[in-house]
Design a protein around this motif. Structure first.
Motif, PDB file in Angstrom:
ATOM      1  N   TYR A   4       0.879  -1.168   0.135  1.00 42.12           N
ATOM      2  CA  TYR A   4      -0.102   0.002  -0.103  1.00 42.12           C
ATOM      3  C   TYR A   4       0.872   1.399  -0.087  1.00 42.12           C
ATOM      4  CZ  TYR A   4      -3.374  -3.558   1.647  1.00 42.12           C
ATOM      5  OH  TYR A   4      -4.065  -4.661   1.729  1.00 42.12           O
ATOM      6  N   THR A   5       0.695   2.200  -1.014  1.00 46.26           N
ATOM      7  CA  THR A   5       1.221   3.501  -1.023  1.00 46.26           C
ATOM      8  C   THR A   5       0.680   4.592  -0.487  1.00 46.26           C
ATOM      9  OG1 THR A   5       2.303   2.470  -2.973  1.00 46.26           O
ATOM     10  CG2 THR A   5       2.557   4.907  -2.595  1.00 46.26           C
ATOM     11  N   CYS A   6       1.294   5.351   0.304  1.00 47.85           N
ATOM     12  CA  CYS A   6       0.468   6.424   0.938  1.00 47.85           C
ATOM     13  C   CYS A   6       0.382   7.538  -0.144  1.00 47.85           C
ATOM     14  CB  CYS A   6       1.251   7.040   1.994  1.00 47.85           C
ATOM     15  SG  CYS A   6       0.580   8.600   2.817  1.00 47.85           S
ATOM     16  N   LEU A   7      -1.074   7.827   0.019  1.00 47.84           N
ATOM     17  CA  LEU A   7      -1.596   9.072  -1.125  1.00 47.84           C
ATOM     18  C   LEU A   7      -0.758  10.093  -0.966  1.00 47.84           C
ATOM     19  CD1 LEU A   7      -3.721   9.829  -2.920  1.00 47.84           C
ATOM     20  CD2 LEU A   7      -4.868  10.875  -1.050  1.00 47.84           C
ATOM     21  N   PHE A   8       0.035  10.650   0.243  1.00 47.86           N
ATOM     22  CA  PHE A   8       0.805  11.860   0.519  1.00 47.86           C
ATOM     23  C   PHE A   8       2.180  11.673   0.273  1.00 47.86           C
ATOM     24  CE2 PHE A   8      -3.682  12.542   2.579  1.00 47.86           C
ATOM     25  CZ  PHE A   8      -4.018  13.418   1.621  1.00 47.86           C
ATOM     26  N   CYS A   9       2.708  10.859   1.110  1.00 48.01           N
ATOM     27  CA  CYS A   9       4.035  10.815   1.404  1.00 48.01           C
ATOM     28  C   CYS A   9       4.513   9.572   0.513  1.00 48.01           C
ATOM     29  CB  CYS A   9       4.582  10.519   2.925  1.00 48.01           C
ATOM     30  SG  CYS A   9       4.020   8.936   3.474  1.00 48.01           S
ATOM     31  N   GLU A  10       3.772   8.812  -0.047  1.00 51.01           N
ATOM     32  CA  GLU A  10       4.233   7.723  -0.912  1.00 51.01           C
ATOM     33  C   GLU A  10       5.122   6.775  -0.378  1.00 51.01           C
ATOM     34  OE1 GLU A  10       5.547   9.806  -4.593  1.00 51.01           O
ATOM     35  OE2 GLU A  10       3.560  10.166  -5.088  1.00 51.01           O
ATOM     36  N   ASP A  11       5.201   6.781   1.051  1.00 52.94           N
ATOM     37  CA  ASP A  11       5.739   5.571   1.703  1.00 52.94           C
ATOM     38  C   ASP A  11       5.036   4.203   1.612  1.00 52.94           C
ATOM     39  OD1 ASP A  11       7.544   7.170   2.699  1.00 52.94           O
ATOM     40  OD2 ASP A  11       6.867   7.221   4.782  1.00 52.94           O
ATOM     41  N   ILE A  12       5.544   3.207   1.247  1.00 56.65           N
ATOM     42  CA  ILE A  12       5.061   1.644   1.155  1.00 56.65           C
ATOM     43  C   ILE A  12       4.899   0.932   2.380  1.00 56.65           C
ATOM     44  CG2 ILE A  12       5.110  -0.428  -0.272  1.00 56.65           C
ATOM     45  CD1 ILE A  12       6.985   1.435  -2.238  1.00 56.65           C
ATOM     46  N   TYR A  13       3.648   0.431   2.549  1.00 56.74           N
ATOM     47  CA  TYR A  13       3.570  -0.494   3.582  1.00 56.74           C
ATOM     48  C   TYR A  13       2.972  -1.640   3.180  1.00 56.74           C
ATOM     49  CZ  TYR A  13       3.641   3.801   6.765  1.00 56.74           C
ATOM     50  OH  TYR A  13       3.861   4.902   7.382  1.00 56.74           O
ATOM     51  N   THR A  14       3.192  -2.802   3.966  1.00 59.79           N
ATOM     52  CA  THR A  14       2.705  -4.164   3.576  1.00 59.79           C
ATOM     53  C   THR A  14       1.471  -4.370   4.394  1.00 59.79           C
ATOM     54  OG1 THR A  14       4.337  -5.156   5.010  1.00 59.79           O
ATOM     55  CG2 THR A  14       5.118  -4.992   2.944  1.00 59.79           C
ATOM     56  N   ASP A  15       0.878  -5.880   4.029  1.00 62.48           N
ATOM     57  CA  ASP A  15      -0.142  -6.251   5.009  1.00 62.48           C
ATOM     58  C   ASP A  15       0.367  -6.363   6.579  1.00 62.48           C
ATOM     59  OD1 ASP A  15      -2.060  -6.208   3.134  1.00 62.48           O
ATOM     60  OD2 ASP A  15      -1.369  -8.368   2.349  1.00 62.48           O
ATOM     61  N   GLN A  16       1.759  -7.030   6.671  1.00 59.28           N
ATOM     62  CA  GLN A  16       2.078  -6.979   8.065  1.00 59.28           C
ATOM     63  C   GLN A  16       2.453  -5.792   8.613  1.00 59.28           C
ATOM     64  OE1 GLN A  16       6.000  -9.348   7.780  1.00 59.28           O
ATOM     65  NE2 GLN A  16       6.113  -9.412  10.008  1.00 59.28           N
ATOM     66  N   ASP A  17       2.986  -4.726   7.984  1.00 60.02           N
ATOM     67  CA  ASP A  17       2.967  -3.301   8.461  1.00 60.02           C
ATOM     68  C   ASP A  17       1.530  -3.029   8.993  1.00 60.02           C
ATOM     69  OD1 ASP A  17       5.912  -3.328   7.986  1.00 60.02           O
ATOM     70  OD2 ASP A  17       5.382  -2.199   5.774  1.00 60.02           O
ATOM     71  N   LEU A  18       0.595  -3.172   8.231  1.00 56.88           N
ATOM     72  CA  LEU A  18      -0.772  -2.605   8.714  1.00 56.88           C
ATOM     73  C   LEU A  18      -1.200  -3.426   9.806  1.00 56.88           C
ATOM     74  CD1 LEU A  18      -2.525  -1.838   5.347  1.00 56.88           C
ATOM     75  CD2 LEU A  18      -1.407  -0.562   6.775  1.00 56.88           C
ATOM     76  N   ALA A  19      -0.762  -4.620  10.006  1.00 56.40           N
ATOM     77  CA  ALA A  19      -1.236  -5.650  11.181  1.00 56.40           C
ATOM     78  C   ALA A  19      -0.473  -5.070  12.315  1.00 56.40           C
ATOM     79  CB  ALA A  19      -1.048  -6.924  10.544  1.00 56.40           C
ATOM     80  N   SER A  20       0.546  -4.870  12.422  1.00 56.12           N
ATOM     81  CA  SER A  20       1.460  -4.150  13.460  1.00 56.12           C
ATOM     82  C   SER A  20       0.839  -2.720  13.721  1.00 56.12           C
ATOM     83  CB  SER A  20       3.031  -3.928  12.974  1.00 56.12           C
ATOM     84  OG  SER A  20       3.354  -5.302  12.820  1.00 56.12           O
ATOM     85  N   LEU A  21       0.738  -2.070  12.961  1.00 53.85           N
ATOM     86  CA  LEU A  21       0.003  -0.825  13.161  1.00 53.85           C
ATOM     87  C   LEU A  21      -1.194  -0.902  14.032  1.00 53.85           C
ATOM     88  CD1 LEU A  21       0.589   1.294  10.096  1.00 53.85           C
ATOM     89  CD2 LEU A  21       1.838   1.880  12.068  1.00 53.85           C
ATOM     90  N   GLN A  52      -8.894  19.454   4.129  1.00 50.02           N
ATOM     91  CA  GLN A  52      -9.016  18.073   3.817  1.00 50.02           C
ATOM     92  C   GLN A  52      -9.504  17.683   2.591  1.00 50.02           C
ATOM     93  OE1 GLN A  52     -10.936  15.884   7.083  1.00 50.02           O
ATOM     94  NE2 GLN A  52     -10.031  17.077   8.625  1.00 50.02           N
ATOM     95  N   LEU A  53     -10.516  18.179   2.101  1.00 48.00           N
ATOM     96  CA  LEU A  53     -10.893  17.829   0.662  1.00 48.00           C
ATOM     97  C   LEU A  53      -9.934  17.981  -0.361  1.00 48.00           C
ATOM     98  CD1 LEU A  53     -13.265  16.567  -1.237  1.00 48.00           C
ATOM     99  CD2 LEU A  53     -13.995  18.888  -1.107  1.00 48.00           C
ATOM    100  N   LYS A  54      -9.433  19.304  -0.095  1.00 44.99           N
ATOM    101  CA  LYS A  54      -8.337  19.929  -1.217  1.00 44.99           C
ATOM    102  C   LYS A  54      -7.008  18.657  -1.140  1.00 44.99           C
ATOM    103  CE  LYS A  54      -5.344  23.773  -2.104  1.00 44.99           C
ATOM    104  NZ  LYS A  54      -5.229  25.199  -1.844  1.00 44.99           N
ATOM    105  N   ALA A  55      -6.593  18.496  -0.067  1.00 43.10           N
ATOM    106  CA  ALA A  55      -5.719  17.616   0.000  1.00 43.10           C
ATOM    107  C   ALA A  55      -5.883  16.369  -0.513  1.00 43.10           C
ATOM    108  CB  ALA A  55      -5.157  17.301   1.477  1.00 43.10           C
ATOM    109  N   LEU A  56      -6.968  15.715  -0.138  1.00 53.46           N
ATOM    110  CA  LEU A  56      -7.322  14.354  -0.778  1.00 53.46           C
ATOM    111  C   LEU A  56      -7.442  14.352  -2.297  1.00 53.46           C
ATOM    112  CD1 LEU A  56      -9.941  13.270   1.688  1.00 53.46           C
ATOM    113  CD2 LEU A  56      -7.750  12.097   1.467  1.00 53.46           C
ATOM    114  N   LEU A  57      -7.902  15.590  -2.868  1.00 52.95           N
ATOM    115  CA  LEU A  57      -7.824  15.410  -4.532  1.00 52.95           C
ATOM    116  C   LEU A  57      -6.731  15.717  -5.062  1.00 52.95           C
ATOM    117  CD1 LEU A  57     -10.945  17.849  -4.630  1.00 52.95           C
ATOM    118  CD2 LEU A  57     -11.028  15.680  -5.369  1.00 52.95           C
ATOM    119  N   LEU A  58      -5.625  16.374  -4.288  1.00 50.28           N
ATOM    120  CA  LEU A  58      -4.598  16.734  -4.889  1.00 50.28           C
ATOM    121  C   LEU A  58      -3.588  15.620  -4.656  1.00 50.28           C
ATOM    122  CD1 LEU A  58      -4.065  20.554  -4.166  1.00 50.28           C
ATOM    123  CD2 LEU A  58      -4.517  19.364  -6.285  1.00 50.28           C
ATOM    124  N   GLY A  59      -3.812  14.771  -3.478  1.00 55.95           N
ATOM    125  CA  GLY A  59      -2.884  13.773  -3.018  1.00 55.95           C
ATOM    126  C   GLY A  59      -1.289  14.338  -2.906  1.00 55.95           C
TER     127      GLY A  59
END
Length: 67
Positions: A4-21, A52-59
């Motif tokens: 999974y790539t973050c919409l804003f910072c573009e860091d990449i997370y795996t299923d395992q990362d999300l489970a840990s979070l 928030q809306l502007k940020a979500l639209l611009l990513g």
């Protein structure tokens, strides 16, 4: 395993990362093709609704104000 790539910072997370979070109680946003990492999610929630809306639209092109 899916990445999974973050919409804003573009860091990449795996299923395992999300489970840990989730295990430690970190909040993030995930739906079909949209992922916002915990750090960006916190920043996003601090913005007024209109921003928030502007940020979500611009990513990743959204320009965060420096603190």
């Amino acid at each position: 395993m899916k990445d999974y790539t973050c919409l804003f910072c573009e860091d990449i997370y795996t299923d395992q990362d999300l489970a840990s979070l989730k295990e430690i109680g970190e909040k993030y946003h995930l739906e079909a093709e949209l992922f916002v990492c915990p750090d960006c999610y916190d920043d996003l929630r601090r913005l007024p609704l209109e921003e928030q809306l502007k940020a979500l639209l611009l990513g990743s092109e959204y320009e965060w104000e420096e603190e």
